[in-house]
Design an enzyme around this catalytic site. Structure first.
Site, mmCIF file in Angstrom:
data_model
loop_
_atom_site.group_PDB
_atom_site.id
_atom_site.type_symbol
_atom_site.label_atom_id
_atom_site.label_comp_id
_atom_site.label_asym_id
_atom_site.label_seq_id
_atom_site.Cartn_x
_atom_site.Cartn_y
_atom_site.Cartn_z
ATOM 1 N N GLY A 39 18.030 -62.680 157.022
ATOM 2 C CA GLY A 39 18.848 -63.729 157.646
ATOM 3 C C GLY A 39 17.979 -64.796 158.252
ATOM 4 N N ASN A 40 18.560 -65.619 159.111
ATOM 5 C CA ASN A 40 17.766 -66.614 159.845
ATOM 6 C C ASN A 40 18.363 -66.794 161.230
ATOM 7 O OD1 ASN A 40 19.749 -68.900 159.719
ATOM 8 N ND2 ASN A 40 19.440 -68.581 157.526
ATOM 9 N N TYR A 41 17.726 -67.611 162.052
ATOM 10 C CA TYR A 41 18.116 -67.701 163.461
ATOM 11 C C TYR A 41 19.279 -68.657 163.734
ATOM 12 C CZ TYR A 41 13.746 -65.252 164.455
ATOM 13 O OH TYR A 41 12.737 -64.334 164.506
ATOM 14 N N SER A 42 19.908 -69.213 162.714
ATOM 15 C CA SER A 42 20.996 -70.167 162.963
ATOM 16 C C SER A 42 22.124 -69.496 163.750
ATOM 17 C CB SER A 42 21.533 -70.688 161.622
ATOM 18 O OG SER A 42 22.732 -71.379 161.844
ATOM 19 N N ALA B 198 22.774 -72.979 157.462
ATOM 20 C CA ALA B 198 21.391 -72.630 157.109
ATOM 21 C C ALA B 198 21.485 -71.544 156.042
ATOM 22 C CB ALA B 198 20.648 -72.136 158.343
#
Ligand code: CTP
Length: 398
Positions: free
Chosen positions: A206-209, A274
């Protein structure tokens, strides 16, 4: 939206009146000018001193004060909106039948602005045939009623009849009475949040969005009058307004499936998500065990949703994308704008303290295909969203 709006608050005799103190505070913080009128029965529940201190205006309570006639007509004409919260069973009955034996009722009868009520009473009273008949009468007069809540009541019983919470009343009023019209009739799509790409049943990439920026943009577009569909990856954000349609998805592939049918239909699209650029080539059905000394993951590219939208873009469509860059920011953003065939791109820099993933604030520059470049200083994402929407509106009218 509420800045410099004139809001008249009416308070009647109900225990829920204590919550209206917070409503006055919220309205003042939102920049509204607030005046308060109360019934004699309400004085037992809230102090006029508290209300006058918070609203910075005298509280109107009596038709005659110090041998002077209080001007109810002026008050009813002053307001942009009259919110009666809480509305007791007794005042509801009087309003439905045209009674005028106190200041609040006189103001109501002479008000030329929209009137909204937030009823509050015990469940049996709420469901009584006479209450429902009186409410139906008020609705037939064009008055709006904010739905009651379900939960613990003053009697100790649980059920329907609780006054809506102050925050809910505020949001309801913003949405119902103060939506702009610049984008009325426009169908809008917004993507938001991260995507999660499954590795196995318990792990993902995943990502930090956080989704904050996309949610704020969806709200700003909606408050400018648009019909908004938000498609979001996993996010803890909550939408303020009930009128925005929301479709949650998890992965890039799911986001594409959700966006594809709308891509060519919408008038405006803001691709803020994102989206993961790569996803595991194989999603293991069983949990991967740690019985090997190394693990190689093969990743394959996802579909670039924005590029796909740009490729199918119609001449009357407006598409705005985002660019998250850590180096050669302007150059990369401009290259993306061109490569993806879109109308504008918002450059998010990760270099500024307080801007980007997870923060409540952001600092952006917008580049448009028409060659316009506008930088906005670090500010709350809600304000950034309003600026982005104003930019879109200006571009549509240029
Ligand atoms: N985007 C998308 N689908 C993807 C990847 C990105 O719709 N699979 C959109 C994003 O929502 C954003 C824009 O493309 O509006 C740019 O995303 P960004 O991550 O900055 O750039 P990429 O196109 O992924 O390129 P790179 O990672 O090389 O910077």
């Amino acid at each position: 939206m509420l800045a410099s709006k004139k809001i008249l608050i009416g308070i009647t005799g109900s225990i829920a009146a204590y919550k209206t103190i917070l409503l006055v505070r919220l309205l003042m913080k939102a920049g509204a000018e607030v005046k308060v009128v109360i019934t004699p029965a309400a004085k037992a529940f809230v102090s006029p001193l508290v209300l006058s201190t918070l609203s910075k205006h005298n509280v109107y309570a009596d038709l005659v004060e110090s041998d002077q006639w209080a001007n109810h007509v002026e008050l009813g004409r002053w307001a942009d909106l009259f919110i009666i919260a809480p509305l007791s069973c007794n005042t509801l009955a009087k309003m439905a039948n045209g009674y005028c034996d106190n200041m609040l009722l006189a103001v109501y009868l002479s008000a030329t602005c929209a009137v909204v009520v937030a009823p509050a009473m015990d469940e049996d009273m709420w469901h009584h045939a006479s209450t429902q008949k009186n409410l139906a009468t008020l609705l037939s007069y064009g008055i709006t009623s904010i739905p009651v809540g379900n939960g613990e009541l003053a009697s100790g019983l649980f059920g329907e009849g609780r006054m809506a919470e102050p925050e809910e009343i505020l949001q309801f009023c913003e949405e119902t009475f103060f939506r702009g019209k610049s984008l009325t009739g426009k169908k809008v799509l917004v993507t938001a949040g991260p995507t999660y790409e499954a590795i196995d049943p318990v792990r993902f990439i995943g990502n930090y969005s956080s989704g904050k920026m996309g949610f704020a943009i969806a709200e700003a577009l909606y408050m400018a009058g648009a019909d908004v569909q938000l498609i979001t990856g996993p996010s803890h954000e909550q939408l303020r307004y009930k009128g925005i349609k929301i479709l949650p998805v998890i992965s890039a592939a799911e986001m594409y499936e959700a966006v594809a049918p709308l891509m060519e239909q919408v008038d405006i699209a803001v691709y803020c998500a994102a989206v993961a650029d790569f996803t595991p080539s194989i999603k293991q059905i069983e949990k991967i065990k740690k019985n090997t000394d190394h693990l190689l993951l093969e990743l394959v590219p996802t579909i670039d949703i924005l590029a796909m939208a740009g490729a199918k873009k119609k001449s009357n469509q407006y598409i705005l994308g985002f660019a998250l860059e850590t180096e050669n920011e302007k150059e990369n953003a401009l290259a993306k704008l061109k490569r993806k065939n879109i109308d504008a791109i918002v450059l998010n820099s990760l270099r500024t303290e307080g801007a980007g993933f997870g923060y409540d604030t952001n600092e952006i520059t917008i580049f448009s295909a028409k060659g316009i470049e506008k930088t906005f200083p670090l500010q709350l994402k809600k304000s950034v969203a309003t600026q982005i929407v104003s930019f879109i509106i200006d571009e549509l009218h240029a």
